[in-house]
Design a protein around this motif. Structure first.
Motif, mmCIF file in Angstrom:
data_model
loop_
_atom_site.group_PDB
_atom_site.id
_atom_site.type_symbol
_atom_site.label_atom_id
_atom_site.label_comp_id
_atom_site.label_asym_id
_atom_site.label_seq_id
_atom_site.Cartn_x
_atom_site.Cartn_y
_atom_site.Cartn_z
ATOM 1 N N ASN A 106 0.827 -1.210 0.000
ATOM 2 C CA ASN A 106 0.000 0.000 0.000
ATOM 3 C C ASN A 106 0.862 1.261 0.000
ATOM 4 N N SER A 107 2.028 1.170 0.649
ATOM 5 C CA SER A 107 2.910 2.333 0.734
ATOM 6 C C SER A 107 3.535 2.703 -0.608
ATOM 7 N N SER A 108 3.414 1.828 -1.601
ATOM 8 C CA SER A 108 4.001 2.076 -2.913
ATOM 9 C C SER A 108 3.106 2.910 -3.821
ATOM 10 N N TYR A 109 1.893 3.195 -3.369
ATOM 11 C CA TYR A 109 0.940 3.926 -4.199
ATOM 12 C C TYR A 109 0.861 5.385 -3.782
ATOM 13 N N ILE A 110 0.725 6.243 -4.776
ATOM 14 C CA ILE A 110 0.561 7.672 -4.524
ATOM 15 C C ILE A 110 -0.706 8.151 -5.219
ATOM 16 N N GLN A 111 -1.314 9.192 -4.655
ATOM 17 C CA GLN A 111 -2.536 9.758 -5.225
ATOM 18 C C GLN A 111 -2.150 10.688 -6.368
ATOM 19 N N THR A 112 -2.662 10.427 -7.575
ATOM 20 C CA THR A 112 -2.376 11.289 -8.713
ATOM 21 C C THR A 112 -3.489 12.300 -8.950
ATOM 22 N N HIS A 172 5.729 6.993 -14.081
ATOM 23 C CA HIS A 172 5.399 8.352 -14.480
ATOM 24 C C HIS A 172 3.925 8.394 -14.870
ATOM 25 N N ALA A 173 3.268 9.509 -14.571
ATOM 26 C CA ALA A 173 1.841 9.646 -14.840
ATOM 27 C C ALA A 173 1.554 10.419 -16.124
ATOM 28 N N GLY A 210 12.721 13.155 -16.596
ATOM 29 C CA GLY A 210 11.841 14.265 -16.253
ATOM 30 C C GLY A 210 10.557 14.157 -17.038
ATOM 31 N N SER A 211 9.449 14.510 -16.422
ATOM 32 C CA SER A 211 8.147 14.278 -17.047
ATOM 33 C C SER A 211 7.237 15.491 -16.948
ATOM 34 N N TRP A 212 6.216 15.462 -17.792
ATOM 35 C CA TRP A 212 5.165 16.475 -17.695
ATOM 36 C C TRP A 212 4.357 16.305 -16.408
ATOM 37 N N ASP A 213 4.537 15.167 -15.712
ATOM 38 C CA ASP A 213 3.848 14.987 -14.436
ATOM 39 C C ASP A 213 4.555 15.723 -13.295
ATOM 40 N N ARG A 214 5.635 16.471 -13.651
ATOM 41 C CA ARG A 214 6.358 17.345 -12.717
ATOM 42 C C ARG A 214 7.341 16.599 -11.827
ATOM 43 N N THR A 215 7.499 15.298 -12.034
ATOM 44 C CA THR A 215 8.404 14.534 -11.189
ATOM 45 C C THR A 215 9.717 14.222 -11.898
ATOM 46 N N LEU A 216 10.734 14.028 -11.067
ATOM 47 C CA LEU A 216 12.048 13.582 -11.510
ATOM 48 C C LEU A 216 12.273 12.211 -10.889
ATOM 49 N N LYS A 217 12.514 11.205 -11.748
ATOM 50 C CA LYS A 217 12.746 9.854 -11.242
ATOM 51 C C LYS A 217 14.180 9.434 -11.555
#
Length: 383
Positions: A139-145, A156-157, A173-180
């Motif tokens: 459950n801890s691996s999921y984030i609310q998009t 990436h979303a 880098g993504s349009w979802d604003r995150t850096l992985k």
């Protein structure tokens, strides 16, 4: 496809060892020479989005899923490969590995095998199946998009717009604003950072620092704590208000970072102190891409031109303009090797073509000016 090279501009000496040939360029081009690239490559049916170099190959991708491979020095089409849906947004190479970022929010990994006649083979997709298995039941691996929608933190979303490599790690880098951050050795996703308040447009790394440029008008520098294995924000710089930063490059010594904005300005910041030291109105329209080699900076714009600049102590001096594309210049790639007292620059455009240009080193500026359009530009130094 037209990939002829004017004999008066470029001569090629082949080798018997199978190495890339030596390009010989006249030291004093004719004053009457018309502005033109060394070569024009056509074949894509859609806008060219990114270019990468892999040994003797030039890799180019477009809004279609297909990646085209051109062999130097004759620039003939060698092969094509591709997979997935949506356009390819970014290409980077590490040894025999090729990483491609896609509109479908995936990163694909390809391997070049000389034992198989240079076959470009798909070897994995990121996130990997192993990463999914290790995270899907937690459950801890999921984030609310967004409302009632969750996603694994390793995914990436939205469209992955850019890639960079630094010290055995791949940054996306993504349009979802995150850096992985992904580990090259096993393709495992190590971190996900909520990096910006708007889409991430470009990434570059130097001296252990990764710089991300965003539509929120900021460039952020990220360092890594080696012992803990986590990244932290080293500094932030900001451009003009309500102006997207579309491109970012950094000097080889890591001291100055340059950002290209949607208002046509190039700005420079000292990394030590994160202080803006100059700005140049480089184009009247949006800057889409930049590349840098030594003290030479190239900027590509929606105005269809590529402008060439020489780095100075307190800013940039324009040394010329390269015209020829029939549409906005979407991507630039510089050759790491020297050619005839200069280097090669590859440009891709919405006009579906790739062009190859020769740019002299700083000592050859007078030769370069005899072949390109030279116009006045205003530079402001800020202290």
């Amino acid at each position: 496809m037209n990939h002829s090279i004017p004999k008066s501009t470029l001569a090629i000496t082949t080798t018997n060892s199978g190495e890339i040939p030596v390009y010989k360029i006249p030291k004093t081009p004719s004053p009457t020479a018309t502005p033109c690239p060394l070569s024009v490559i056509t074949g894509h049916t859609e806008s060219v989005t990114c270019i990468a170099l892999c040994g003797e190959f030039i890799l180019t991708a477009s809004h279609g899923k297909e990646i085209m491979v051109w062999q130097q020095p004759d620039l003939r089409l060698f092969t094509k490969f591709g997979h997935g849906s949506g356009s390819v947004k970014s290409l980077i190479t590490i040894g025999t590995l090729i990483f491609t970022a896609h509109q479908d929010s995936k990163i694909r990994v390809w391997r070049v095998s000389r034992n198989l006649d240079n076959v470009f083979k798909l070897v994995d997709t990121l996130p990997t199946t192993k990463d999914y298995v290790n995270n899907v039941m937690k459950n801890s691996s999921y984030i609310q998009t967004r409302r009632n929608h969750k996603r694994l933190w390793i995914e990436h979303a939205d469209t992955i717009s850019c890639l960079s490599v630094c010290n055995g790690l791949i940054y996306s880098g993504s349009w979802d604003r995150t850096l992985k951050i992904w580990r090259v050795s096993d393709f495992k996703c190590l971190e996900s950072i909520k990096a910006h308040d708007d889409a991430i447009n470009a990434l570059v790394s130097s001296k252990g620092v990764v710089f991300s440029a965003s539509a929120d008008g900021k460039i952020k520098g990220w360092g890594r704590l080696e012992k803990e294995g986590v990244h932290y924000l080293k500094g932030v710089v900001e451009g003009h208000k309500d102006v997207s930063i579309n491109a970012v490059v950094v000097t080889g010594d890591g001291r100055v970072v340059y950002g290209g904005g949607s208002d046509g300005y190039v700005m420079g910041w000292l990394v030590d102190g994160w202080i803006r030291v100059f700005e140049v109105e480089a184009h009247k329209m949006s800057i889409m891409c930049m590349c840098m080699k030594g003290d030479i900076l190239c900027t590509g714009s929606t105005d269809k031109s590529i402008r060439v600049w020489k780095r100075e102590v307190k800013g940039l001096t324009k040394i010329g303009v390269m015209n020829g594309h029939g549409g906005p210049v979407k991507c630039l790639q510089v050759s790491p090797s020297s050619v005839g007292g200069g280097f090669l620059v590859y440009s891709g455009s919405i006009d579906k073509s790739i062009r190859v240009w020769w740019v002299p080193n700083g000592s050859k500026v007078e030769d370069f000016n005899s072949k390109i359009t030279n116009t006045d530009i205003t530079s402001r130094t800020l202290f």
